[in-house]
Design a protein around this motif. Structure first.
Motif, PDB file in Angstrom:
ATOM      1  N   UNK A 113      11.241   1.388   9.342  1.00 58.34           N
ATOM      2  CA  UNK A 113      12.642   1.586   8.960  1.00 58.34           C
ATOM      3  C   UNK A 113      12.799   2.837   8.104  1.00 58.34           C
ATOM      4  N   UNK A 114      11.853   3.058   7.188  1.00 58.75           N
ATOM      5  CA  UNK A 114      11.910   4.261   6.348  1.00 58.75           C
ATOM      6  C   UNK A 114      11.731   5.515   7.192  1.00 58.75           C
ATOM      7  N   UNK A 115      10.818   5.469   8.178  1.00 58.74           N
ATOM      8  CA  UNK A 115      10.598   6.613   9.060  1.00 58.74           C
ATOM      9  C   UNK A 115      11.867   6.939   9.848  1.00 58.74           C
ATOM     10  N   UNK A 116      12.512   5.904  10.363  1.00 56.83           N
ATOM     11  CA  UNK A 116      13.742   6.097  11.139  1.00 56.83           C
ATOM     12  C   UNK A 116      14.837   6.716  10.267  1.00 56.83           C
ATOM     13  N   UNK A 117      14.860   6.358   9.006  1.00 56.25           N
ATOM     14  CA  UNK A 117      15.867   6.894   8.092  1.00 56.25           C
ATOM     15  C   UNK A 117      15.521   8.297   7.603  1.00 56.25           C
ATOM     16  N   UNK A 118      14.379   8.835   8.067  1.00 61.38           N
ATOM     17  CA  UNK A 118      14.048  10.215   7.733  1.00 61.38           C
ATOM     18  C   UNK A 118      13.045  10.395   6.623  1.00 61.38           C
ATOM     19  N   UNK A 119      12.336   9.347   6.235  1.00 57.73           N
ATOM     20  CA  UNK A 119      11.331   9.484   5.188  1.00 57.73           C
ATOM     21  C   UNK A 119      10.225  10.428   5.653  1.00 57.73           C
ATOM     22  N   UNK A 120       9.630  11.126   4.724  1.00 55.52           N
ATOM     23  CA  UNK A 120       8.556  12.057   5.028  1.00 55.52           C
ATOM     24  C   UNK A 120       7.362  11.290   5.608  1.00 55.52           C
ATOM     25  N   UNK A 121       6.751  11.836   6.645  1.00 53.47           N
ATOM     26  CA  UNK A 121       5.587  11.208   7.269  1.00 53.47           C
ATOM     27  C   UNK A 121       4.409  12.181   7.237  1.00 53.47           C
ATOM     28  N   UNK A 122       3.217  11.645   7.520  1.00 56.33           N
ATOM     29  CA  UNK A 122       2.032  12.493   7.608  1.00 56.33           C
ATOM     30  C   UNK A 122       1.336  12.199   8.933  1.00 56.33           C
ATOM     31  N   UNK A 123       0.517  13.136   9.359  1.00 53.63           N
ATOM     32  CA  UNK A 123      -0.210  12.966  10.615  1.00 53.63           C
ATOM     33  C   UNK A 123      -1.368  11.990  10.421  1.00 53.63           C
ATOM     34  N   UNK A 124      -1.921  11.534  11.529  1.00 59.20           N
ATOM     35  CA  UNK A 124      -3.075  10.644  11.484  1.00 59.20           C
ATOM     36  C   UNK A 124      -4.244  11.357  10.814  1.00 59.20           C
TER      37      UNK A 124
END
Length: 88
Positions: A63-74
């Motif tokens: 849900x946080x990712x969908x809302x645009x939260x910062x992500x990191x690669x594998x």
């Protein structure tokens, strides 16, 4: 699905407890022919609770990712995990 009458639980607890431990499945206890309780082996219950907690955390992260939260690669996640392991 395992269903037992409440009288079975009252009169033969050891057998029901052993069944729960052996099968790792919930046992549905009825009272007057209707569902009343669910009995589970404590290890199976704790494993189930851990799984539900993990699912909740994954859902929250998605849900946080969908809302645009910062992500990191594998690759970056692996690097951070290795760094944390080395700190221990």
């Amino acid at each position: 699905m395992i269903i037992k009458a409440s009288a079975s639980l009252r009169n033969d607890y050891s057998s029901i407890a052993n069944l729960a431990k052996k099968t790792k499945e919930p046992i549905y206890i009825t009272k007057n022919g209707e569902g009343d309780l669910v009995l589970m082996d404590i290890e199976a219950f704790e494993k189930r609770e851990q799984m539900l907690n993990l699912r909740s955390r994954v859902l929250q992260a998605e849900e946080e990712r969908i809302k645009g939260a910062e992500t990191i690669s594998v690759a970056e996640a692996r690097k951070k995990l290795r760094e944390r392991i080395n700190e221990l």
